[in-house]
Design a protein around this motif. Sequence first.
Motif, PDB file in Angstrom:
ATOM      1  N   ASN A 224       0.833  -1.576   0.433  1.00 25.09           N
ATOM      2  CA  ASN A 224      -0.178  -0.072   0.189  1.00 25.09           C
ATOM      3  C   ASN A 224       0.933   1.542  -0.295  1.00 25.09           C
ATOM      4  N   SER A 225       0.365   2.504  -0.344  1.00 26.48           N
ATOM      5  CA  SER A 225       1.202   3.722  -0.106  1.00 26.48           C
ATOM      6  C   SER A 225       1.373   4.151   0.921  1.00 26.48           C
ATOM      7  N   VAL A 226       1.607   3.320   2.000  1.00 26.25           N
ATOM      8  CA  VAL A 226       2.196   4.153   3.807  1.00 26.25           C
ATOM      9  C   VAL A 226       3.439   3.157   3.503  1.00 26.25           C
ATOM     10  N   ARG A 227       3.316   1.873   3.770  1.00 28.69           N
ATOM     11  CA  ARG A 227       4.128   0.857   4.042  1.00 28.69           C
ATOM     12  C   ARG A 227       5.167  -0.080   2.629  1.00 28.69           C
ATOM     13  N   PHE A 228       4.656   0.496   1.259  1.00 32.47           N
ATOM     14  CA  PHE A 228       5.661  -0.407  -0.006  1.00 32.47           C
ATOM     15  C   PHE A 228       5.032  -1.651   0.905  1.00 32.47           C
ATOM     16  N   ILE A 229       5.862  -2.070   0.981  1.00 35.31           N
ATOM     17  CA  ILE A 229       5.884  -3.656   0.681  1.00 35.31           C
ATOM     18  C   ILE A 229       6.266  -4.176   2.224  1.00 35.31           C
ATOM     19  N   ARG A 230       5.247  -4.935   2.700  1.00 32.88           N
ATOM     20  CA  ARG A 230       5.167  -6.176   3.717  1.00 32.88           C
ATOM     21  C   ARG A 230       4.812  -7.941   3.935  1.00 32.88           C
ATOM     22  N   ARG A 231       6.416  -7.771   4.216  1.00 34.36           N
ATOM     23  CA  ARG A 231       6.189  -9.606   3.780  1.00 34.36           C
ATOM     24  C   ARG A 231       4.905  -9.878   4.878  1.00 34.36           C
ATOM     25  N   VAL A 232       4.274 -10.769   4.500  1.00 36.04           N
ATOM     26  CA  VAL A 232       3.635 -11.388   4.772  1.00 36.04           C
ATOM     27  C   VAL A 232       4.001 -13.045   5.527  1.00 36.04           C
ATOM     28  N   THR A 233       3.955 -13.290   7.071  1.00 36.16           N
ATOM     29  CA  THR A 233       4.819 -14.200   7.556  1.00 36.16           C
ATOM     30  C   THR A 233       4.106 -15.381   7.942  1.00 36.16           C
ATOM     31  N   THR A 234       2.248 -14.818   8.676  1.00 33.91           N
ATOM     32  CA  THR A 234       1.394 -15.754   8.481  1.00 33.91           C
ATOM     33  C   THR A 234       0.238 -15.957   8.023  1.00 33.91           C
ATOM     34  N   LEU A 235      -0.190 -17.009   7.727  1.00 34.89           N
ATOM     35  CA  LEU A 235      -1.754 -17.094   7.275  1.00 34.89           C
ATOM     36  C   LEU A 235      -2.601 -17.853   8.472  1.00 34.89           C
ATOM     37  N   ASP A 236      -3.936 -17.036   9.354  1.00 35.33           N
ATOM     38  CA  ASP A 236      -4.239 -18.583  10.525  1.00 35.33           C
ATOM     39  C   ASP A 236      -3.729 -19.100  10.365  1.00 35.33           C
ATOM     40  N   GLY A 237      -2.162 -18.318  11.304  1.00 37.46           N
ATOM     41  CA  GLY A 237      -1.091 -19.026  12.419  1.00 37.46           C
ATOM     42  C   GLY A 237      -0.035 -19.794  11.566  1.00 37.46           C
ATOM     43  N   ILE A 238      -0.696 -20.300  10.407  1.00 37.89           N
ATOM     44  CA  ILE A 238       0.433 -21.392   9.617  1.00 37.89           C
ATOM     45  C   ILE A 238       1.361 -19.964   8.761  1.00 37.89           C
ATOM     46  N   THR A 239       2.967 -20.682   9.549  1.00 40.09           N
ATOM     47  CA  THR A 239       4.026 -19.976   8.614  1.00 40.09           C
ATOM     48  C   THR A 239       4.329 -19.807   7.089  1.00 40.09           C
ATOM     49  N   LEU A 240       4.461 -19.141   6.535  1.00 41.64           N
ATOM     50  CA  LEU A 240       4.688 -19.030   5.528  1.00 41.64           C
ATOM     51  C   LEU A 240       5.805 -19.295   4.921  1.00 41.64           C
ATOM     52  N   PRO A 241       6.031 -19.407   3.257  1.00 38.87           N
ATOM     53  CA  PRO A 241       7.594 -19.732   2.522  1.00 38.87           C
ATOM     54  C   PRO A 241       8.019 -18.667   2.847  1.00 38.87           C
ATOM     55  N   ASP A 242       9.465 -18.234   2.793  1.00 39.89           N
ATOM     56  CA  ASP A 242      10.687 -16.953   2.852  1.00 39.89           C
ATOM     57  C   ASP A 242      11.491 -17.659   2.024  1.00 39.89           C
ATOM     58  N   ARG A 243      11.127 -18.141   0.886  1.00 43.04           N
ATOM     59  CA  ARG A 243      12.451 -18.517   0.367  1.00 43.04           C
ATOM     60  C   ARG A 243      12.845 -17.462  -1.628  1.00 43.04           C
ATOM     61  N   ALA A 244      12.174 -16.228  -1.208  1.00 40.36           N
ATOM     62  CA  ALA A 244      12.077 -15.416  -2.466  1.00 40.36           C
ATOM     63  C   ALA A 244      12.597 -13.439  -1.307  1.00 40.36           C
ATOM     64  N   ARG A 245      13.375 -13.893  -0.587  1.00 35.91           N
ATOM     65  CA  ARG A 245      13.742 -12.557   0.193  1.00 35.91           C
ATOM     66  C   ARG A 245      14.319 -11.550  -0.261  1.00 35.91           C
ATOM     67  N   ASP A 246      15.518 -12.113  -1.481  1.00 39.81           N
ATOM     68  CA  ASP A 246      16.425 -11.114  -2.199  1.00 39.81           C
ATOM     69  C   ASP A 246      14.970 -10.441  -3.139  1.00 39.81           C
ATOM     70  N   VAL A 247      14.652 -11.510  -4.134  1.00 40.81           N
ATOM     71  CA  VAL A 247      13.468 -10.201  -4.797  1.00 40.81           C
ATOM     72  C   VAL A 247      12.872  -9.175  -3.850  1.00 40.81           C
ATOM     73  N   LEU A 248      12.035 -10.325  -2.850  1.00 40.48           N
ATOM     74  CA  LEU A 248      11.264  -9.077  -1.769  1.00 40.48           C
ATOM     75  C   LEU A 248      12.671  -7.659  -1.937  1.00 40.48           C
ATOM     76  N   GLU A 249      13.369  -7.778  -1.223  1.00 39.11           N
ATOM     77  CA  GLU A 249      14.794  -7.008  -1.151  1.00 39.11           C
ATOM     78  C   GLU A 249      15.064  -6.086  -2.748  1.00 39.11           C
ATOM     79  N   GLN A 250      14.968  -6.714  -3.577  1.00 34.34           N
ATOM     80  CA  GLN A 250      14.894  -6.232  -5.282  1.00 34.34           C
ATOM     81  C   GLN A 250      13.802  -4.794  -5.255  1.00 34.34           C
ATOM     82  N   LEU A 251      12.715  -5.406  -4.720  1.00 33.59           N
ATOM     83  CA  LEU A 251      11.371  -4.835  -5.036  1.00 33.59           C
ATOM     84  C   LEU A 251      11.350  -3.671  -4.139  1.00 33.59           C
ATOM     85  N   ARG A 252      11.819  -3.995  -2.980  1.00 32.97           N
ATOM     86  CA  ARG A 252      11.865  -2.612  -2.428  1.00 32.97           C
ATOM     87  C   ARG A 252      12.820  -1.667  -2.722  1.00 32.97           C
ATOM     88  N   MET A 253      13.762  -1.735  -3.261  1.00 31.73           N
ATOM     89  CA  MET A 253      14.907  -0.836  -2.955  1.00 31.73           C
ATOM     90  C   MET A 253      14.475  -0.406  -4.301  1.00 31.73           C
TER      91      MET A 253
END
Length: 271
Positions: A224-253
């Motif tokens: 969104n326009s105030v927080r830019f990018i937030r990685r979703v860590t859990t959905l309904d208490g289940i931990t979601l994968p974190d296998r693309a941290r470098d790609v997320l960082e590139q998008l964030r930068m």
Amino acid sequence: MTRAVSVEDRGFTLGDGVFDTALALNGVMFGRAAHLDRLCAAAVAIGIKVERASIEAAVDTALTSEPSIIRTTVTRGSAALGLWPAQPGEPTIVVTSVPWSPALLGQPLRLVTATVPRNERSPVSNLKALGYLDHILAAREAAEHGADDALILNTGGRVACTTIANVFVLKDGRLATPPLREGCLPGIVRALVLELAPALGLVVDETPLLPGDLREADAVFATNSVRFIRRVTTLDGITLPDRARDVLEQLRMALLARAEAECGSDPRAVN
């Protein structure tokens, strides 16, 4: 400047209006043209006749050198009782500003699935209309479950959005997000991510998503326009994968660089 809004204003009595929220740095609204284009288009879509120049002028009065969140609200104004006024009054334009902090950037996001659906067939499903009660109730559900936000599904059980953000899924170099027909908003940062992603080697796909797609992704994030990018860590208490941290960082930068180029400051470095 403080001014009163009539208790007969249709924005207050009926939620008859639209709004926009944007980030401003150094007195510059990030993505200003896109934000105001969307706001004006939304006003036209619900039949509010408002001059863009009036909105521009109101926004200018709210901008300062301090980092801030700018909310612009346009209502149909005051009118006699009745759902569709025979003689609508002058539109009301209200712009407010509250401080923004870079601490909002990059915060992890825990989601729960809301029981309240989003009606993708509604004529306002792609508008930031004032009637936000469905999302308020979904946010209450999230709070009751100790989560940060709620994942909202449409009437077909497919992913629409969160209460305040668009949703993206990364999987095998493919970046997917629901198309607007699924009931999500045309987010400004959503559009920027779709624009920037191909230069990072990502294949962009606006396609329907099921909740299971989030659990099987390499990464899930919200924008969104105030927080830019937030990685979703859990959905309904289940931990979601974190296998693309470098790609997320590139998008964030890439987003931060766009904001710095437009506003003259790296959002992370503002006071």
